[in-house]
Enzyme design. Structure first.
Site, PDB file in Angstrom:
ATOM      1  N   LYS A  60       0.988  -1.708  -0.327  1.00 22.88           N
ATOM      2  CA  LYS A  60       0.258   0.070   0.184  1.00 22.88           C
ATOM      3  C   LYS A  60       0.949   1.565   0.095  1.00 22.88           C
ATOM      4  CE  LYS A  60      -1.346   2.492   3.554  1.00 22.88           C
ATOM      5  NZ  LYS A  60      -1.454   2.720   4.860  1.00 22.88           N
ATOM      6  N   ASP A  77      -6.818   1.305   0.928  1.00 20.30           N
ATOM      7  CA  ASP A  77      -6.636   1.128   2.698  1.00 20.30           C
ATOM      8  C   ASP A  77      -7.720   0.622   2.905  1.00 20.30           C
ATOM      9  OD1 ASP A  77      -7.905   3.731   1.627  1.00 20.30           O
ATOM     10  OD2 ASP A  77      -6.432   4.670   3.093  1.00 20.30           O
TER      11      ASP A  77
END
Length: 227
Positions: free
Chosen positions: A121, A139
């Site tokens: 991420k 996220d």
């Protein structure tokens, strides 16, 4: 409604009303963004923006951060979530950034993920914002909103599956922006608890809104005793 149509409506709204979304993290160079994103894991951007000026003033480049002790870094970030681990990650990241990459934040996700505290991420955030690459960082906001809107299937139960689902239908030129659109919508409108559906401009194609409408109608029928 099919996914292609939901994506079309999603892109239509945001390209019209919010064409140039930006991260809410404050930074002035790629190094500062990398630090801020590592710190932002399971923490709010607001909190990171409050503590980062003093941190960046003390450690203005990766070399100074690499030379710091974990204890000193901790003293600057004690109010964020998991400060002990993050202090260790920041010092370790800075050492690799300095020793292996000459202090320059690399453009490849594979290289970024060699550093402590940098997962898929975080790497996708950096490559998207700094290098404008078509990478989709997933996220909690992106995960939640993409499911509620019906942009990804219910079977997409991991961040990677959501990433692949979003990439499948998002035109490549909009991928870096779509990440921000989903985050900001999740942060301010489609919040985890009690989403603000009465303020949402996307209810006309939102799968979640459609489902709660059907549930309300069913409950109304049951109360009225109608079949």
């Amino acid at each position: 409604m099919q996914k292609k149509e939901r994506f079309r409506l999603f892109l239509e709204y945001f390209t019209t009303h919010f064409p140039e979304p930006k991260t809410e993290l404050h930074f002035s160079n790629p190094y500062e963004l990398l630090v801020a994103v590592i710190l932002s894991a399971q923490c709010t951007d607001k909190r990171i923006n409050q503590i980062s000026p003093a941190l960046f003033e003390r450690f203005p480049e990766p070399e100074s951060l690499a030379a710091a002790s974990v204890e000193e870094v901790f003293s600057y970030i004690r109010s964020v979530s998991y400060p002990n681990n993050k202090a260790k990650h920041l010092v370790g990241m800075a050492k690799i950034l300095t020793e292996e990459f000459g202090g320059e934040v690399p453009a490849r996700a594979e290289d970024l993920q060699k550093m402590p505290g940098v997962g898929r991420k975080t790497a996708n955030v950096i490559t998207s914002i700094v290098y404008n690459q078509p990478t989709m960082a997933v996220d909690t906001h992106v995960f939640r909103v993409s499911h509620r809107l019906g942009l990804v299937p219910k079977t997409a139960t991991t961040p990677l599956a959501v990433e692949k689902g979003l990439m499948k239908y998002t035109p490549i030129e909009y991928v870096p922006k779509a990440h921000h659109w989903l985050i900001l919508h999740g942060r301010y409108i489609c919040i985890a608890r009690s989403p603000k559906c009465n303020q949402c401009p996307l209810t006309h194609f939102c799968q979640y809104y459609e489902s709660i409408g059907k549930a309300a109608k069913l409950q109304s029928k049951q109360v009225a005793g109608t079949p």
